[in-house]
Design an enzyme around this catalytic site. Structure first.
Site, PDB file in Angstrom:
ATOM      1  N   HIS A 289     -47.863 -27.991   9.994  1.00 39.29           N
ATOM      2  CA  HIS A 289     -47.588 -28.004  11.357  1.00 39.29           C
ATOM      3  C   HIS A 289     -46.841 -28.992  11.845  1.00 39.29           C
ATOM      4  O   HIS A 289     -46.820 -29.028  12.954  1.00 39.29           O
ATOM      5  CB  HIS A 289     -49.059 -28.074  12.117  1.00 39.29           C
ATOM      6  CG  HIS A 289     -50.049 -26.939  11.565  1.00 39.29           C
ATOM      7  ND1 HIS A 289     -49.519 -25.566  11.690  1.00 39.29           N
ATOM      8  CD2 HIS A 289     -51.214 -26.677  11.081  1.00 39.29           C
ATOM      9  CE1 HIS A 289     -50.373 -24.775  11.437  1.00 39.29           C
ATOM     10  NE2 HIS A 289     -51.524 -25.318  11.085  1.00 39.29           N
TER      11      HIS A 289
ATOM     12  N   ASP B   5     -50.859 -20.145   3.886  1.00 46.63           N
ATOM     13  CA  ASP B   5     -52.029 -20.679   4.523  1.00 46.63           C
ATOM     14  C   ASP B   5     -52.258 -19.820   5.964  1.00 46.63           C
ATOM     15  O   ASP B   5     -51.395 -18.998   6.239  1.00 46.63           O
ATOM     16  CB  ASP B   5     -51.630 -22.200   5.229  1.00 46.63           C
ATOM     17  CG  ASP B   5     -52.708 -22.760   5.975  1.00 46.63           C
ATOM     18  OD1 ASP B   5     -53.232 -23.619   5.386  1.00 46.63           O
ATOM     19  OD2 ASP B   5     -53.020 -22.365   6.944  1.00 46.63           O
TER      20      ASP B   5
ATOM     21  N   HIS C 294     -52.829 -20.241   8.795  1.00 50.20           N
ATOM     22  CA  HIS C 294     -52.001 -20.510   9.989  1.00 50.20           C
ATOM     23  C   HIS C 294     -50.583 -20.623   9.812  1.00 50.20           C
ATOM     24  O   HIS C 294     -50.062 -20.888   8.796  1.00 50.20           O
ATOM     25  CB  HIS C 294     -52.522 -22.070  10.595  1.00 50.20           C
ATOM     26  CG  HIS C 294     -54.036 -21.958  10.541  1.00 50.20           C
ATOM     27  ND1 HIS C 294     -55.062 -22.454   9.764  1.00 50.20           N
ATOM     28  CD2 HIS C 294     -54.767 -21.882  11.812  1.00 50.20           C
ATOM     29  CE1 HIS C 294     -56.032 -22.533  10.297  1.00 50.20           C
ATOM     30  NE2 HIS C 294     -56.215 -22.237  11.274  1.00 50.20           N
TER      31      HIS C 294
ATOM     32  N   ASP D 259     -57.275 -20.942   3.465  1.00 47.48           N
ATOM     33  CA  ASP D 259     -58.279 -20.923   4.588  1.00 47.48           C
ATOM     34  C   ASP D 259     -58.179 -19.348   4.919  1.00 47.48           C
ATOM     35  O   ASP D 259     -58.903 -18.997   5.838  1.00 47.48           O
ATOM     36  CB  ASP D 259     -57.822 -21.758   5.785  1.00 47.48           C
ATOM     37  CG  ASP D 259     -56.605 -21.936   5.928  1.00 47.48           C
ATOM     38  OD1 ASP D 259     -55.456 -21.484   5.352  1.00 47.48           O
ATOM     39  OD2 ASP D 259     -56.118 -22.994   6.897  1.00 47.48           O
TER      40      ASP D 259
END
Length: 343
Positions: A122, A161, A163, A248
C-alpha cells in the site's frame, strides 16, 4: 523453501490491538517448526538509496526522522515506533534477497519466500498507508532491473493479497518493464483497483486488476489465474516473477469476505510455479497481509509443502457466474484472445 527472516522485524510493534502485529511472524515460525526442509536466511538491510529508486527520498527521510523521534500514528492505520525504521530496512532487504536468490537459480525446494514486516504493497512513492511504509516488492523489482549481473529486462508481480496493491500499481503505472497484476476483493480498502486501471504511457496494458466479488472461492481464483493472468503474463514473458503473497483472502481471515480455503494457497502456488516455468522466469514470494494467525500460519506452511513435493487437491466445482462475468470484463479490458471456457 528458503524463508528470509529477521528477528529485527519483530521490533516494529504498532500495539497489542493492531492487526499487523509481530505475532504474525511468530505464528508462521511456530507452524514451520513442524515442517521438513525449512531454511531461514537473514539478509542485509536495504539502504536508503535502494529504497529511493521507487520512493521519494524526502519521504524516506521523513519516515526515518519520525521513527527516530519515537514514532506514533502516521495515519489512523499506520503506526511506527523507534525500531520501525530498522524493521523497514530489514523487510525491504529480505524482499531484495528473495529476488536475488531466485535470479541466482534457487528453485524447487529452495524457492525463496521473504517473511519480513511491515508489509509494503500500500505504500505509494511519497507516503505510507495501510500498515505499509516502504513497498518491499517494488524495491525488489527495481533492484532486479537495476542489477547488471542479473540481466533482467522485465519483471512481473502478482499480488494475491485481498486488498488492492495500490502502492505497487502507482509506482509502476507508467512503466512498460514491470507488469503488475492485483487479484483482490472488489470495493475493499483502499477502494482502488478497478478493471479499467490498465496503465498509462509506456505502461499502457501492463497493469491488470482483477477485482473479485465478495463470496468468491477457490475455483474462482484459479479461473482468474489460469485465464487472463496467465495469458497476459505469458505474452509479457518476464525474467522474474514476484508474488505479493497476502493470505487475508482466507475465509477465516477477520477482515475480508473472499472465501478461499487453506488449500487454495497450495493451488495458487502450484499455478504460479507452472507459470514461472513456462515463461522461464525466476520465482520469489514476498509476504504481505494475513491477520488470522492460525490461518496465516497454516497457509504459509501449505505454500512451503507445495514446493516440498505435496500435490494440491484440485477443486471439483466450476467458477461462479459473478466471478466469470468479472473475468470476461478483464479479458475485454486487455484484448486477450481467450474465452472463459478455456480455463
Amino acid at each position: 523453501m528458503q524463508f528470509g527472516y529477521s528477528e529485527l522485524c519483530l521490533a516494529h510493534d504498532p500495539g497489542s490491538r493492531h492487526p499487523e502485529s509481530p505475532d504474525r511472524l511468530r505464528a508462521i515460525r511456530e507452524r514451520l517448526k513442524k515442517k521438513h526442509g525449512v531454511e531461514y536466511v537473514e539478509a542485509d538491510p536495504c539502504d536508503l538509496d535502494r529504497m529511493a529508486a521507487v520512493h521519494e527520498r524526502d519521504y524516506l527521510e521523513s519516515v526515518r526522522e519520525f521513527c527516530a523521534d519515537g514514532g506514533g500514528s502516521w495515519d489512523p492505520d499506520t503506526t511506527a515506533v523507534e525500531e520501525t525504521w530498522e524493521a523497514i530496512r530489514r523487510s525491504a532487504g529480505l524482499a531484495c534477497w528473495a529476488a536475488e536468490a531466485a535470479l541466482e537459480g534457487a528453485t524447487g525446494r529452495d524457492t525463496p519466500f521473504s517473511i519480513g514486516r511491515p508489509p509494503g504493497h500500500h505504500a505509494v512513492s511519497d507516503n505510507a498507508m495501510g500498515f505499509c511504509f516502504v513497498d518491499n516488492v517494488a524495491v525488489a523489482a527495481q533492484h532486479a532491473l537495476d542489477h547488471d549481473a542479473y540481466d533482467v529486462d522485465r519483471v512481473a508481480i502478482i499480488d494475491w493479497d485481498v486488498h488492492h496493491g495500490n502502492g505497487t500499481q502507482d509506482i509502476f503505472y507508467d512503466r512498460g518493464d514491470v507488469f503488475f497484476v492485483s487479484l483482490h476483493e472488489q470495493g475493499l480498502y483502499p477502494g482502488t483497483g478497478d478493471i479499467d486501471e490498465t496503465g498509462t504511457g509506456e505502461g499502457e496494458g501492463t497493469t491488470m486488476n482483477v477485482p473479485m466479488p465478495a463470496g468468491t472461492d477457490d475455483r474462482d481464483y484459479l479461473a482468474a489465474l489460469e485465464g487472463p493472468i496467465t495469458a497476459a503474463l505469458t505474452d509479457f514473458d518476464p525474467d522474474l516473477l514476484l508474488i505479493s503473497a497476502g493470505f487475508d483472502a482466507h475465509r477465516h481471515d477477520p477482515i475480508s469476505r473472499i472465501r478461499l480455503s487453506t488449500e487454495a494457497y497450495a493451488l495458487l502456488s502450484d499455478r504460479v510455479r507452472s507459470l514461472a516455468a513456462d515463461t522461464d522466469a525466476a520465482l520469489a514470494f514476498v509476504l504481505e497481509g494475513g491477520y488470522g494467525l492460525d490461518v496465516l500460519a497454516d497457509s504459509v506452511a501449505l505454500v512451503h509443502e507445495t514446493f516440498d513435493g505435496r500435490e494440491p487437491i484440485e477443486p471439483e466445482d466450476e467458477p461462479g457466474d459473478k466471478a466469470e462475468s468479472a473475468l470476461e470484463d478483464v479479458i475485454d479490458a486487455h484484448d486477450l484472445e481467450i474465452t472463459p471456457d478455456e480455463f
